[in-house]
Design a protein around this motif. Structure first.
Motif, mmCIF file in Angstrom:
data_model
loop_
_atom_site.group_PDB
_atom_site.id
_atom_site.type_symbol
_atom_site.label_atom_id
_atom_site.label_comp_id
_atom_site.label_asym_id
_atom_site.label_seq_id
_atom_site.Cartn_x
_atom_site.Cartn_y
_atom_site.Cartn_z
ATOM 1 N N ARG A 132 1.202 -3.990 8.717
ATOM 2 C CA ARG A 132 2.529 -3.806 8.858
ATOM 3 C C ARG A 132 3.101 -5.226 8.730
ATOM 4 N NH1 ARG A 132 2.218 -1.391 15.012
ATOM 5 N NH2 ARG A 132 0.942 0.492 14.776
ATOM 6 N N THR A 148 8.047 -4.802 12.668
ATOM 7 C CA THR A 148 6.507 -5.710 12.961
ATOM 8 C C THR A 148 7.057 -6.780 13.066
ATOM 9 O OG1 THR A 148 6.145 -3.888 12.326
ATOM 10 C CG2 THR A 148 4.564 -6.149 12.443
ATOM 11 N N TYR A 201 6.640 -9.334 17.195
ATOM 12 C CA TYR A 201 5.648 -10.240 17.338
ATOM 13 C C TYR A 201 6.105 -11.741 16.838
ATOM 14 C CZ TYR A 201 2.091 -6.400 17.344
ATOM 15 O OH TYR A 201 1.704 -5.030 17.851
ATOM 16 N N GLU A 249 2.035 0.937 21.115
ATOM 17 C CA GLU A 249 3.193 0.299 20.101
ATOM 18 C C GLU A 249 3.498 -0.853 21.083
ATOM 19 O OE1 GLU A 249 2.309 0.229 16.729
ATOM 20 O OE2 GLU A 249 1.467 2.398 16.531
ATOM 21 N N GLU A 289 6.072 -2.213 19.335
ATOM 22 C CA GLU A 289 7.099 -1.722 18.621
ATOM 23 C C GLU A 289 8.038 -1.303 20.032
ATOM 24 O OE1 GLU A 289 9.016 -1.722 14.659
ATOM 25 O OE2 GLU A 289 6.475 -2.076 14.638
#
Length: 997
Positions: free
Chosen positions: A37, A42, A46, A602, A604
């Protein structure tokens, strides 16, 4: 060994060669089985961890296996890209944020590969969560010993990277003390298992003459050259976590290469697997809480307690207690505390109750009539003990974003000294707070692992201005000198990362720091592994998430007023402190947050991930990956699977309210372009208006035929733009129509209450409202109800149609104003609508006096009967029930009054640890959400409903919860509202409904 040459220490490079990101991404997708990703969303999610720092990654790889990660490292090496290995992303010193390819182990590499009960060891992959590991080990009677406060979401890989500890380290030691072996891979692809190394094993490794042999030869040379300095400069204290573990290489520590690598923060190697040492579970525990006049007195008492060998010895001060009281956290546990302004929590463990109680009493006898005597609370109830541990574990979140107080930050949150010097250290640390202007009656709080001399705190640094950042630097330098003077460690469990890496020469001296640089060069000469952390570090005031230059967009045209954030959406988006409680996999203890993460795994789709994206959307540094503001498709996609359950509003220690943020975002995202909205926004958002027309025309039966006839039902869901689900049946008569002909049973000796006819009760389940009227009248209340169409605007709020929502809510408040101004109560039956009156309305109209009255005077049925009906006794039911508590009730109103009312009625009710049912109003009907909706329900709720006995009541006050139970595989069971259950008792029966299907 004279022929072995040590490498030159790694140093910071002024500029790195540009990485061909497009080619790197393509190569990773071609060669790695896992998820690759490099998209903007993404990278934004992060961009930071739980620290003060922010660095947007190059991209993220989610490996499906350790071998997959090895291949990803090989690709990164070919492109000259740095790599950061990441676990739960909860690091507090900046070691989990970097401009690198991030390896996220937490989704797939979560296996417990083997257990050797006899040897008391197990082998795990780095992404397994600590609590999940211990759950899987439960049948063996063994567990992994160290347990940080983030045990519900931290991974073993992250714990190894940080050399984590937690309260249990009093008994079990740090992670480094609990590792048998590690399988690691270096940046150059060298891969091996390592651990303690005997001379014979060393000779065998050297005989191979390979890369591992070369590394081991250099490590021996490094050890021999610096052994005396290591013994001289490494603090001999329980919590020395700062720096690399060069002491593990000493002969007395058996040349333990695994021990050396623990705590290296992804700067030396990537851990692929770990063989862990396990400890027996202590079956019996008891907790003694000691109250002292201040935190220094508590610290001074620690040396007198340690000889009694507690398995945990934690300290907290009154400021932490006050913060939790302000935020209404752990109220029952706080009531158990003894007198005092600081407290020591002393836990004893053993195999029998007599053993642990004897040791606890021996401690109290030893402290009696000494300077360390304390006020005592003695707890041997496991439930109460758990609650009190929650007080301690909530420390980081509880001290962040406290209403009415300045923001606090990590940075100096993890220092440690010898336990016998703890009181002296706290005296001088508080003096330092005073000198720098950080001290007040309300903070900073001091708490931590006092039995091992480790102190946690959050300090009101001003990280918003250049002068404030400069002061922060000066404080960090002075605090570092203080700890070094006392022979302590800058970090007692959180690691150095970027916060403390620059300061290490003050603790270890230049010679040992040179040795650290050479160690880095042995394993990672090109500085590709998490560069800029620990060794050759970035400055502690560099890469700040905020900082003097932070200037986010600050929209003024907000619908919600964000009164708890000074009216600022930027401050609301900045609430998340990154500790990742939203990433826990279970909802034990009745928690809800975060259902979408529990299903998808996930980042996100966690509260934290979404908060990060909203923070990046405001582009406070001008270099963020998201540049479209409110129009960001990346933010919209991340919010799409937010169920708007409001679980985070209560469960998140920082009280992030993602449901509100989502509604605000959607309102702006679609502003001026309603044609871009999905059809379901109109069909679900405008459902109250449709229901009003259907009710007015008495067309419920006709609509039901059209929406449920074979062929037509599918056409109806397609036309509505929703999932192919059963459309709820309209009632033949609305609650308001029934009530218009209802004659009250008596005059109402208790007074008049207004029963709110929410759309779901009014148009779909009027039998619930009819039951409530019977219960209320039997309880002595006169019931009134609006005769005109009214709505709380819930569906418009949840779909982000906030302009319409505010107009509708304004009309509703005007309708209710006469009743409210007379002090009348409003009884809500549908939890989500009740929550609008208790929460959303006030945040939309914080200055409106009638809205304030509505907020204060709206109650649930259980609240009315338990708190506003003195002497009321519910009908005796003598039943058993499982309760699916609606998310909004959990988040806003709470379920304690319901539990009390059920207990008074003789109902043995189990509050299911099921989290969100998965329907969540419109969410489960919206396109693309069915799989997540069903998965949420199948986690706990539906299996428990299916296995429930025929006489078990399935209690579900929420229309969404009842609909989900009705439509999905519930073994024909139906949910029952509390009002129905109580009404059935009036009729001499117990409501246990089954589907008519």
């Amino acid at each position: 060994m004279a022929h072995v040459q040590l490498p030159t220490p790694v140093v910071r490079r002024p500029g790195r060669a540009e990485v061909n990101v497009e080619a790197l991404s393509a190569a990773l997708r071609e060669r790695v089985r896992g998820e690759v990703r490099f998209d903007r969303g993404t990278r934004g999610a992060y961009s930071t961890d739980a620290s003060n720092f922010r660095q947007v990654p190059i991209g993220v790889v989610v490996p499906r296996s350790p071998d997959d990660a090895v291949e990803a490292l090989a690709v990164a090496r070919e492109f000259g890209a740095p790599v950061l290995s990441r676990g739960g992303g909860t690091s507090l010193a900046g070691q989990c944020t970097n401009t690198a390819v991030v390896l996220d182990w937490s989704k797939y590499c979560t296996k417990l590969e083997s257990v050797d009960e006899q040897a008391r060891t197990c082998i795990v992959q780095p992404g397994i969560v600590l609590d999940e590991l211990n759950r899987q080990l439960a049948d063996t009677g063994l567990r992994f010993g160290p347990e940080p406060a983030t045990h519900m979401n931290c991974t073993l890989g992250g714990m190894i990277g940080n050399n984590s500890c937690g309260a249990t380290a009093q008994r079990t030691g740090k992670v480094v003390d609990n590792i048998a072996r590690l399988e690691v891979v270096l940046a150059d692809g060298t891969r091996f298992w390592c651990g303690e190394t005997t001379d014979e094993e060393y000779r065998e490794i050297e005989r191979h003459g390979n890369a591992q042999a070369a590394i081991y030869r250099q490590l021996r040379r490094l050890r021999d050259e610096y052994a005396d300095e290591i013994r001289r400069r490494f603090p001999d204290i329980p919590r020395r976590v700062s720096g690399y573990n060069l002491d593990s290489l000493l002969p007395e520590n058996h040349f333990d290469v695994a021990g050396l690598l623990v705590g290296s923060e992804s700067t030396l190697v990537t851990v692929l697997r770990a063989e862990l040492k396990l400890v027996p579970v202590l079956e019996e525990r008891t907790l003694v809480v000691l109250g002292y006049p201040d935190v220094v007195a508590a610290a001074d008492a620690v040396p007198a307690i340690l000889p009694h060998q507690p398995i945990a010895l934690e300290g907290i001060d009154h400021k932490l207690i006050r913060d939790q009281q302000i935020k209404n956290m752990n109220p029952q546990a706080l009531a158990e505390m003894p007198e005092g302004r600081a407290f020591l929590m002393v836990q004893f463990g053993g195999t029998t109750t007599d053993e642990v109680e004897r040791r606890a009493h021996q401690l109290l006898e030893a402290l009696h009539d000494t300077e360390n005597q304390a006020d005592v609370a003695f707890l041997d109830d496991p439930a109460r003990e758990t609650e009190l541990w929650h007080v301690r574990e909530a420390g980081l979140g509880a001290t962040a974003h406290v209403p009415g107080k300045a923001d606090t930050f990590e940075g100096w949150e993890d220092s440690a000294v010898a336990p016998e010097l703890l009181g002296k250290y706290l005296r001088r640390l508080t003096a330092l707070y005073e000198e720098f202007g950080y001290a007040s009656e309300t903070g900073p709080s001091l708490y931590g692992h006092f039995g091992q001399g480790c102190v946690h705190t959050r300090i009101p640094f001003d990280l918003y201005s250049a002068d404030g950042v400069a002061t922060y630097r000066r404080f960090m330098e002075r605090a570092a000198d203080l700890v070094a003077e006392l022979g302590g460690s800058f970090s007692g469990e959180h690691g150095d990362g970027q916060s403390r890496g620059e300061l290490l020469p003050r603790m270890f001296g230049d010679e040992i720091v040179t040795a650290f640089g050479r160690l880095k060069a042995i394993f990672d000469p090109e500085d590709r592994m998490n560069p800029g952390k620990v060794v050759a570090p970035y400055r502690l005031d560099e890469n700040l998430r905020l900082g003097g230059g932070w200037a986010p967009a600050n929209p003024q045209d907000l619908y919600f007023k964000f009164p708890h954030d000074g009216g600022s959406f930027a401050q609301a988006a900045n609430r998340c402190v990154g500790i990742g409680r939203c990433r826990q996999h279970k909802t034990d203890g009745g928690q809800v947050m975060c259902p979408s993460y529990q299903v998808t795994g996930e980042e996100e789709h966690s509260t934290r991930g979404r908060a990060r994206l909203l923070f990046e959307m405001l582009d406070g540094h001008g270099d963020g990956p998201l540049t479209d503001g409110w129009r960001s498709t990346e933010v919209k996609d991340a919010l799409d699977l937010c169920l708007a359950c409001k679980g985070c509003k209560t469960d998140c220690p920082a009280n992030v309210d993602m449901a509100t943020y989502k509604a605000e975002f959607l309102a702006h995202h679609f502003h001026g372009r309603p044609w871009r909205r999905p059809r379901s926004d109109f069909t679900m958002g405008w459902l109250p208006a449709v229901a009003r027309i259907v009710g007015k025309l008495h067309a419920g039966k006709l609509v039901n035929v059209l929406t449920h006839a074979p062929g037509l039902s599918r056409l109806a869901t397609r036309a509505a733009g929703v999932e192919d689900r059963e459309i709820p049946l309209f009632a033949g008569q609305t609650l308001q129509q029934w009530f218009a002909r209802h004659r009250p049973a008596d005059d109402g000796v208790r007074g008049t209450v207004l029963l709110w006819p929410d759309t779901f009760t009014n148009a779909f389940h009027p039998h619930v409202g009819q039951a409530a009227v019977r219960v209320l009248e039997e309880a002595g209340w006169r019931v009134t109800m609006p005769s005109r169409p009214v709505c709380c605007a819930l569906t418009w709020i949840s779909t982000g149609q906030l302009g319409t929502a505010k107009r509708i809510l304004t009309r509703t408040v005007r309708e209710l104003a006469p009743h409210l101004r007379e002090g009348g109560l409003v009884v809500g039956l549908e939890p989500s609508c009740t929550a609008v009156f208790r929460s959303d309305a006030l945040e939309l109209f914080p200055g409106d006096q009638d809205v304030r009255r509505l907020h204060a005077q709206t109650v649930t049925l259980a609240e009315l009967l338990t708190e506003h009906s003195p002497g009321y006794r519910p009908p005796r039911l003598s039943a058993k029930a499982i309760a699916q508590v609606h998310c909004h009730q959990h988040a806003v109103m709470g379920w304690d009054p319901d539990q009390q009312l059920l207990r008074d009625a003789g109902v043995d009710a189990e509050h299911l640890d099921s989290g969100c049912c998965g329907l969540a109003g419109n969410f489960g009907f919206e396109k693309g959400h069915l799989a997540v909706s069903e998965a949420c329900a199948e986690r706990v709720l539906l299996p428990r409903v299916r296995e429930a006995s025929a006489d078990m009541v399935v209690l579900a006050d929420g229309f969404s919860c009842r609909t989900q139970i009705h439509e999905l595989d519930s073994n024909g069971r139906e949910g029952v509202h509390l009002a129905e259950l109580l009404a059935s008792g009036l009729e001499g029966r117990t409501a246990t409904r089954r589907s008519a299907r």
